[in-house]
Write a protein that holds these residues in place. Sequence first.
Motif, PDB file in Angstrom:
ATOM      1  N   TYR A  92       0.889  -1.210   0.072  1.00 52.87           N
ATOM      2  CA  TYR A  92      -0.048  -0.004   0.258  1.00 52.87           C
ATOM      3  C   TYR A  92       0.843   1.263  -0.032  1.00 52.87           C
ATOM      4  CZ  TYR A  92      -3.537  -3.353   1.571  1.00 52.87           C
ATOM      5  OH  TYR A  92      -4.384  -4.381   1.653  1.00 52.87           O
ATOM      6  N   PHE A 133      -1.331   8.567   6.240  1.00 50.14           N
ATOM      7  CA  PHE A 133      -0.641   7.161   5.801  1.00 50.14           C
ATOM      8  C   PHE A 133       0.638   7.141   6.471  1.00 50.14           C
ATOM      9  CE2 PHE A 133       1.477   4.639   2.962  1.00 50.14           C
ATOM     10  CZ  PHE A 133       0.946   3.144   2.874  1.00 50.14           C
ATOM     11  N   VAL A 135      -5.725  14.984  -0.799  1.00 46.26           N
ATOM     12  CA  VAL A 135      -4.831  14.079  -1.017  1.00 46.26           C
ATOM     13  C   VAL A 135      -3.393  13.986  -0.086  1.00 46.26           C
ATOM     14  CG1 VAL A 135      -3.500  12.322  -2.610  1.00 46.26           C
ATOM     15  CG2 VAL A 135      -5.627  13.262  -3.355  1.00 46.26           C
ATOM     16  N   GLU A 187      -7.424   4.867  -6.065  1.00 46.73           N
ATOM     17  CA  GLU A 187      -6.450   4.828  -5.092  1.00 46.73           C
ATOM     18  C   GLU A 187      -6.537   5.094  -3.656  1.00 46.73           C
ATOM     19  OE1 GLU A 187      -3.377   3.300  -5.766  1.00 46.73           O
ATOM     20  OE2 GLU A 187      -3.833   2.877  -7.743  1.00 46.73           O
ATOM     21  N   ILE A 188      -7.419   6.209  -3.742  1.00 45.31           N
ATOM     22  CA  ILE A 188      -7.970   6.678  -2.242  1.00 45.31           C
ATOM     23  C   ILE A 188      -8.873   5.648  -1.597  1.00 45.31           C
ATOM     24  CG2 ILE A 188      -9.295   8.506  -1.216  1.00 45.31           C
ATOM     25  CD1 ILE A 188      -8.688  10.389  -3.292  1.00 45.31           C
ATOM     26  N   ALA A 221       0.745   5.956  -0.945  1.00 47.23           N
ATOM     27  CA  ALA A 221       0.027   7.043  -1.037  1.00 47.23           C
ATOM     28  C   ALA A 221       0.466   7.681  -2.161  1.00 47.23           C
ATOM     29  CB  ALA A 221      -0.115   7.922   0.262  1.00 47.23           C
ATOM     30  N   LEU A 264      -6.891   2.521  -0.143  1.00 48.89           N
ATOM     31  CA  LEU A 264      -6.120   2.998   1.332  1.00 48.89           C
ATOM     32  C   LEU A 264      -7.521   2.847   1.935  1.00 48.89           C
ATOM     33  CD1 LEU A 264      -3.838   5.706   0.354  1.00 48.89           C
ATOM     34  CD2 LEU A 264      -3.275   3.550   0.718  1.00 48.89           C
ATOM     35  N   ALA A 302      -2.381  11.153   2.642  1.00 48.94           N
ATOM     36  CA  ALA A 302      -0.787  10.939   2.569  1.00 48.94           C
ATOM     37  C   ALA A 302      -0.083  11.087   3.878  1.00 48.94           C
ATOM     38  CB  ALA A 302       0.084  11.606   1.325  1.00 48.94           C
ATOM     39  N   THR A 330      -1.208  10.772  -4.964  1.00 48.78           N
ATOM     40  CA  THR A 330      -0.687  11.919  -4.946  1.00 48.78           C
ATOM     41  C   THR A 330      -0.383  12.354  -6.475  1.00 48.78           C
ATOM     42  OG1 THR A 330       0.252  11.762  -2.904  1.00 48.78           O
ATOM     43  CG2 THR A 330       1.285  13.212  -4.065  1.00 48.78           C
TER      44      THR A 330
END
Lengths: 89, 149
Positions: free
Chosen positions: B32, B144, B137, B87-88, B34, B91, B141, B38
């Motif tokens: 995984y 994360f 984002v 992608e968001i 971020a 996560l 991140a 981004t």
Amino acid sequence: MFARYEVKGRSMEPAFRQGERVLLFKTRKVKIGDVIVFSNPGMDCIKRVCAINGDSLFVEGDNKLHSTDSRDYGAVRKEQVIGKVILNY
Amino acid sequence: MVMRIAKLLRIVDMASKPKTAHAHCDIPCGVYEADSATHAAQTVYVLTEKLLKLEPPKDEKARLAYAHTVSRIAGIKEKFAQVCKQEILILWTDYFKPEHLQKYPGLHDTIWKAAKQCSAVKREISLEAAQKLKDMVAEIAIVFAATKK
């Protein structure tokens, strides 16, 4: 009846650290709190039993922030259980 | 007694290697990060900038080329906004855990709004909207990265 395993990964810390070895008693009779090794597709995994519902076991790593377990892939079936840890060395 | 068994087992291990029990943190699937979200948000921002800088040509013959360029940039912007959303959501659904949410109680709301912002940047040609997505984002991140420490 017994099997030896080496722990790889950190999701069972601090009880079982990376590289530590465990002795397994091969059984499917497990209870909440037992640390088990079970067969997952492609690999054998070590986790702690947190809940039991019939033949479904909910397992989690002790190091919850760094563990992928039943919270992600759901319950483990009893038939996947290889045994429970009885000794680490 | 236990010490003796442990010693004996270590000797046995020298002769025959034990199997591996994975306590791995990222089974079954993976890795995984971020960075992908981004990168996608940044791409949306740059493409929005490009669209806003385009000027319709006065020459009739150049109109088709202009329409073609607008269409291509808009299409790629759309694609990367969707990549960002995906992608968001990966996560959100696969990586973040209840423990993370306890520590960062605003995380659900941040991710929900960021996913909606991915749709907003598709609908609009707005630098403000694209910047807002980048900021959201970046916030995800940061959380994360903090959970990885």
